[in-house]
Design a protein around this motif. Sequence first.
Motif, PDB file in Angstrom:
ATOM      1  N   PHE A 113      16.114  63.792 -39.864  1.00 41.74           N
ATOM      2  CA  PHE A 113      15.542  62.542 -39.040  1.00 41.74           C
ATOM      3  C   PHE A 113      14.829  61.764 -39.968  1.00 41.74           C
ATOM      4  O   PHE A 113      14.765  60.283 -39.994  1.00 41.74           O
ATOM      5  CB  PHE A 113      15.139  62.990 -37.854  1.00 41.74           C
ATOM      6  CG  PHE A 113      14.936  61.823 -36.893  1.00 41.74           C
ATOM      7  CD1 PHE A 113      16.169  61.565 -35.995  1.00 41.74           C
ATOM      8  CD2 PHE A 113      13.924  61.089 -36.487  1.00 41.74           C
ATOM      9  CE1 PHE A 113      16.285  60.422 -35.115  1.00 41.74           C
ATOM     10  CE2 PHE A 113      13.886  60.091 -35.371  1.00 41.74           C
ATOM     11  CZ  PHE A 113      14.850  59.775 -34.910  1.00 41.74           C
ATOM     12  N   LEU A 114      13.849  62.184 -40.703  1.00 41.79           N
ATOM     13  CA  LEU A 114      12.925  61.562 -41.581  1.00 41.79           C
ATOM     14  C   LEU A 114      14.056  60.756 -42.498  1.00 41.79           C
ATOM     15  O   LEU A 114      13.605  59.676 -42.869  1.00 41.79           O
ATOM     16  CB  LEU A 114      12.159  62.666 -42.433  1.00 41.79           C
ATOM     17  CG  LEU A 114      11.176  63.260 -41.546  1.00 41.79           C
ATOM     18  CD1 LEU A 114       9.996  64.378 -42.346  1.00 41.79           C
ATOM     19  CD2 LEU A 114      10.316  62.575 -40.697  1.00 41.79           C
ATOM     20  N   TYR A 115      15.090  61.569 -43.145  1.00 46.91           N
ATOM     21  CA  TYR A 115      15.842  60.742 -44.106  1.00 46.91           C
ATOM     22  C   TYR A 115      16.569  59.694 -43.571  1.00 46.91           C
ATOM     23  O   TYR A 115      16.966  58.567 -44.084  1.00 46.91           O
ATOM     24  CB  TYR A 115      16.567  61.769 -44.955  1.00 46.91           C
ATOM     25  CG  TYR A 115      15.779  62.497 -45.966  1.00 46.91           C
ATOM     26  CD1 TYR A 115      15.262  61.809 -47.160  1.00 46.91           C
ATOM     27  CD2 TYR A 115      15.545  63.802 -46.029  1.00 46.91           C
ATOM     28  CE1 TYR A 115      14.524  62.630 -48.020  1.00 46.91           C
ATOM     29  CE2 TYR A 115      14.611  64.438 -46.819  1.00 46.91           C
ATOM     30  CZ  TYR A 115      14.139  64.229 -47.717  1.00 46.91           C
ATOM     31  OH  TYR A 115      13.579  64.486 -48.927  1.00 46.91           O
ATOM     32  N   GLN A 116      17.241  59.962 -42.279  1.00 45.19           N
ATOM     33  CA  GLN A 116      18.245  59.046 -41.881  1.00 45.19           C
ATOM     34  C   GLN A 116      17.502  58.239 -40.979  1.00 45.19           C
ATOM     35  O   GLN A 116      18.324  56.955 -40.806  1.00 45.19           O
ATOM     36  CB  GLN A 116      19.301  59.842 -40.991  1.00 45.19           C
ATOM     37  CG  GLN A 116      19.945  60.970 -42.072  1.00 45.19           C
ATOM     38  CD  GLN A 116      21.137  61.572 -41.254  1.00 45.19           C
ATOM     39  OE1 GLN A 116      20.919  61.516 -39.976  1.00 45.19           O
ATOM     40  NE2 GLN A 116      22.262  61.968 -41.751  1.00 45.19           N
ATOM     41  N   ASN A 117      16.565  58.350 -40.411  1.00 49.43           N
ATOM     42  CA  ASN A 117      16.166  57.335 -39.385  1.00 49.43           C
ATOM     43  C   ASN A 117      14.267  57.274 -39.512  1.00 49.43           C
ATOM     44  O   ASN A 117      13.572  57.380 -38.642  1.00 49.43           O
ATOM     45  CB  ASN A 117      16.472  57.774 -38.029  1.00 49.43           C
ATOM     46  CG  ASN A 117      16.602  56.926 -36.989  1.00 49.43           C
ATOM     47  OD1 ASN A 117      16.414  55.687 -37.203  1.00 49.43           O
ATOM     48  ND2 ASN A 117      17.727  57.315 -36.169  1.00 49.43           N
ATOM     49  N   PRO A 118      13.968  56.837 -40.633  1.00 46.99           N
ATOM     50  CA  PRO A 118      12.474  56.634 -40.916  1.00 46.99           C
ATOM     51  C   PRO A 118      11.893  55.841 -39.944  1.00 46.99           C
ATOM     52  O   PRO A 118      10.582  56.140 -39.759  1.00 46.99           O
ATOM     53  CB  PRO A 118      12.334  56.061 -42.472  1.00 46.99           C
ATOM     54  CG  PRO A 118      13.621  55.769 -42.774  1.00 46.99           C
ATOM     55  CD  PRO A 118      14.838  56.157 -41.906  1.00 46.99           C
ATOM     56  N   THR A 119      12.457  54.606 -39.703  1.00 49.29           N
ATOM     57  CA  THR A 119      11.625  53.862 -38.617  1.00 49.29           C
ATOM     58  C   THR A 119      11.725  54.407 -37.547  1.00 49.29           C
ATOM     59  O   THR A 119      10.158  54.296 -36.711  1.00 49.29           O
ATOM     60  CB  THR A 119      12.657  52.651 -38.608  1.00 49.29           C
ATOM     61  OG1 THR A 119      12.895  52.136 -39.762  1.00 49.29           O
ATOM     62  CG2 THR A 119      11.826  51.340 -37.562  1.00 49.29           C
ATOM     63  N   ALA A 120      12.560  55.066 -36.788  1.00 51.82           N
ATOM     64  CA  ALA A 120      12.323  55.630 -35.410  1.00 51.82           C
ATOM     65  C   ALA A 120      11.258  57.032 -35.951  1.00 51.82           C
ATOM     66  O   ALA A 120      10.460  57.350 -34.906  1.00 51.82           O
ATOM     67  CB  ALA A 120      13.460  56.301 -35.043  1.00 51.82           C
ATOM     68  N   ALA A 121      11.281  57.641 -36.906  1.00 51.89           N
ATOM     69  CA  ALA A 121      10.289  58.415 -37.328  1.00 51.89           C
ATOM     70  C   ALA A 121       8.933  58.229 -37.218  1.00 51.89           C
ATOM     71  O   ALA A 121       8.289  58.658 -36.508  1.00 51.89           O
ATOM     72  CB  ALA A 121      10.609  59.245 -38.621  1.00 51.89           C
ATOM     73  N   HIS A 122       8.521  57.132 -37.755  1.00 54.55           N
ATOM     74  CA  HIS A 122       7.210  56.803 -37.856  1.00 54.55           C
ATOM     75  C   HIS A 122       6.672  56.198 -36.374  1.00 54.55           C
ATOM     76  O   HIS A 122       5.732  56.394 -35.910  1.00 54.55           O
ATOM     77  CB  HIS A 122       7.243  55.518 -38.732  1.00 54.55           C
ATOM     78  CG  HIS A 122       6.880  55.845 -40.157  1.00 54.55           C
ATOM     79  ND1 HIS A 122       5.961  56.604 -40.735  1.00 54.55           N
ATOM     80  CD2 HIS A 122       7.770  55.638 -41.205  1.00 54.55           C
ATOM     81  CE1 HIS A 122       6.055  57.007 -42.087  1.00 54.55           C
ATOM     82  NE2 HIS A 122       7.078  56.289 -42.328  1.00 54.55           N
ATOM     83  N   LEU A 123       7.846  55.365 -35.827  1.00 54.90           N
ATOM     84  CA  LEU A 123       7.389  55.143 -34.322  1.00 54.90           C
ATOM     85  C   LEU A 123       7.092  56.453 -33.563  1.00 54.90           C
ATOM     86  O   LEU A 123       6.211  56.370 -32.860  1.00 54.90           O
ATOM     87  CB  LEU A 123       8.648  54.352 -33.571  1.00 54.90           C
ATOM     88  CG  LEU A 123       8.462  54.213 -32.366  1.00 54.90           C
ATOM     89  CD1 LEU A 123       7.300  53.019 -32.127  1.00 54.90           C
ATOM     90  CD2 LEU A 123       9.661  53.370 -31.579  1.00 54.90           C
ATOM     91  N   LEU A 124       7.860  57.634 -33.629  1.00 58.63           N
ATOM     92  CA  LEU A 124       7.614  58.759 -32.974  1.00 58.63           C
ATOM     93  C   LEU A 124       6.429  59.224 -33.229  1.00 58.63           C
ATOM     94  O   LEU A 124       5.505  59.824 -32.676  1.00 58.63           O
ATOM     95  CB  LEU A 124       8.751  59.639 -33.194  1.00 58.63           C
ATOM     96  CG  LEU A 124       8.518  60.754 -32.334  1.00 58.63           C
ATOM     97  CD1 LEU A 124       8.102  60.736 -30.757  1.00 58.63           C
ATOM     98  CD2 LEU A 124       9.748  61.924 -32.362  1.00 58.63           C
ATOM     99  N   LEU A 125       6.118  59.203 -34.547  1.00 60.25           N
ATOM    100  CA  LEU A 125       4.911  59.902 -35.123  1.00 60.25           C
ATOM    101  C   LEU A 125       3.733  58.975 -34.572  1.00 60.25           C
ATOM    102  O   LEU A 125       2.619  59.739 -34.221  1.00 60.25           O
ATOM    103  CB  LEU A 125       4.924  59.642 -36.560  1.00 60.25           C
ATOM    104  CG  LEU A 125       5.726  60.961 -37.229  1.00 60.25           C
ATOM    105  CD1 LEU A 125       6.205  60.888 -38.595  1.00 60.25           C
ATOM    106  CD2 LEU A 125       5.051  62.439 -37.065  1.00 60.25           C
ATOM    107  N   ASP A 126       3.627  57.625 -34.534  1.00 61.93           N
ATOM    108  CA  ASP A 126       2.805  56.671 -34.045  1.00 61.93           C
ATOM    109  C   ASP A 126       2.421  57.297 -32.560  1.00 61.93           C
ATOM    110  O   ASP A 126       1.326  57.224 -32.315  1.00 61.93           O
ATOM    111  CB  ASP A 126       3.395  55.397 -34.190  1.00 61.93           C
ATOM    112  CG  ASP A 126       2.824  54.572 -35.320  1.00 61.93           C
ATOM    113  OD1 ASP A 126       1.476  54.953 -35.787  1.00 61.93           O
ATOM    114  OD2 ASP A 126       3.401  53.559 -35.932  1.00 61.93           O
TER     115      ASP A 126
END
Lengths: 342, 342
Positions: free
Chosen positions: A170-183
């Motif tokens: 997911f970090l590689y394929q969907n970094p934007t969603a990953a950052h939103l989730l981490l936020d």
Amino acid sequence: MNLQNDLLLRTARGEKVERPPVWLMRQAGRILPQYRALRGKLSGFKELVETPHLAAEVTIQPVDELGVDAAIIFSDILVIPEAMGLTYEMVEKKGPWFPKTIESLSDVEKLGSGENVLGELQYVFDALSVTKKELNGRVPLIGFAGAPWTIFSYMLEGSGSKTFSKARKFLYQNPTAAHLLLDKITDTTIAYLKQKVRSGANMVQVFDSWAGILPPYQYSEFAIPYIKKIVDSIEDVPVIVFSKGAWFAMDELSKLDCQVLGVDWNTKVSDLRGKLNVQQVLQGNLDPCMLYSSEENVREATLKMLNDFGGKHIANLGHGVYPDTPLDSVKTFVNTVKSYSY
Amino acid sequence: MNLQNDLLLRTARGEKVERPPVWLMRQAGRILPQYRALRGKLSGFKELVETPHLAAEVTIQPVDELGVDAAIIFSDILVIPEAMGLTYEMVEKKGPWFPKTIESLSDVEKLGSGENVLGELQYVFDALSVTKKELNGRVPLIGFAGAPWTIFSYMLEGSGSKTFSKARKFLYQNPTAAHLLLDKITDTTIAYLKQKVRSGANMVQVFDSWAGILPPYQYSEFAIPYIKKIVDSIEDVPVIVFSKGAWFAMDELSKLDCQVLGVDWNTKVSDLRGKLNVQQVLQGNLDPCMLYSSEENVREATLKMLNDFGGKHIANLGHGVYPDTPLDSVKTFVNTVKSYSY
């Protein structure tokens, strides 16, 4: 309320102390006969986590039985994803399991976060208040949370994993969603830890249990900045950051504005104090499996550890104590630290 | 027979080469449609391992499909404990499982070892001979074995584990039996690898998959000396040692008389070539999860890796390729290396 034993806090603030304070990760748990007796009467792990007076009871058991210098609130790092909208079950002998996991940006967008979800966690704050009252100032109370990357991993994998390849994909394929989730996890964690402090936590620990599975460049991008945000938000109490396996990020971790860094059993303290020049107080790092050894070996290894750290040190294991660890060994460990003096 | 492509061997010997050779750990496996088709027709994983012409077929598939610079014999590290007397089953989606595990010195004493048990492994040597013949000199053939500590872990745990606390407990509680078992595994492994070389292996790799769970002082006592014994016994072909997660032991590993060291994706090559001054050829270390990313990202990350190593390098992932990796990504990885030049 004044603490009768504030050794942990003085050590975390970098003061010169008479001996290192000692506690164990997972000290409230299966190593104690009192815990096993109580747990046997309940429907499951989550009943214990969610019932404040029971959580308080098991939190205080190791203070009574082991004489450790701190209590750590009995809870689970997964209460955070649950409060955000992903419930989990604790499957006996298997560990946590999430029936629904995060698969897309829209899954992330649907999650609650921050102060808005604190209402879901009232049972944790109540557990702290009850514990605080019952501890009656004997020792400091530690609150904790998972680091955002570790919580993220569970939310993507749905359980533990050998490779964590779903979360890492997911970090590689969907970094934007990953950052939103981490936020969102970070905002929730900050609100949560602040409320824990208001409810009586004298110190907090952030556990990044799955730090060691990321390549350095991803740990720098997806983990460190979120830990930093948490550390910078907690102002009133000392913070311990324990990134297990993140030896490759020690340089970045050493620059965090936290008072204490956790050290796993793979890491040599001489490397941290030597070439890495880490200034924070260090916590750890006896191999939890050493406690399966003879009393004499446990004492000797504990003394060696204390000498190796030589100050600015909170004695602990390099990981949570394993459930089948002999209680006598745990006591030998604790008592060896308590009879030590600088 | 002369090899038509000996780039891997020239690189391992430290010669100056035109580009790095490339292969992938677990390249013979589920990433290939040919493999999945064949596997679907069989009763299980072990039938494939134990049937020489089938093992040969899947060994050669990635050479045909991906154009890699080496074949690695399709087999399993657990054939060694099996030959010594502990049979295992491969449970679908769960991994290996040993019905009987080692619990005491007398269990260890009962095990066979060394050349005496090679008869049990004839199917492996036959698989190498068949592969060698069918490869017809196209690329070198790699043989492999688990490192003694990793094999030991499986023999004690009976399966994979999150903590490996049973195997680790045994090191503390029963060091004499532990050393005896490690000796027996080592003797068997040496006899096995020598016979693999006689059967056509042009190079061998020793995998210490569970290196990263030991504290440094135990890795020095229970792992390194046995790896060293193996490395020192293999004289005719280059040896790759891959101790996954053993960053803390890099100094000792760099002193081994092996030609190549494997590098996992947590490790920065700049640290190895820099402060640790590692002289061996290095193999690795693209994050296997990077192959879930876009074609452009895979190409860019592969080029970055090649530049970071900058020579004395065998291109590979930092771990075995995951079964659900898109084949196109694997091809992008391989082709990017093959179009590179120093």
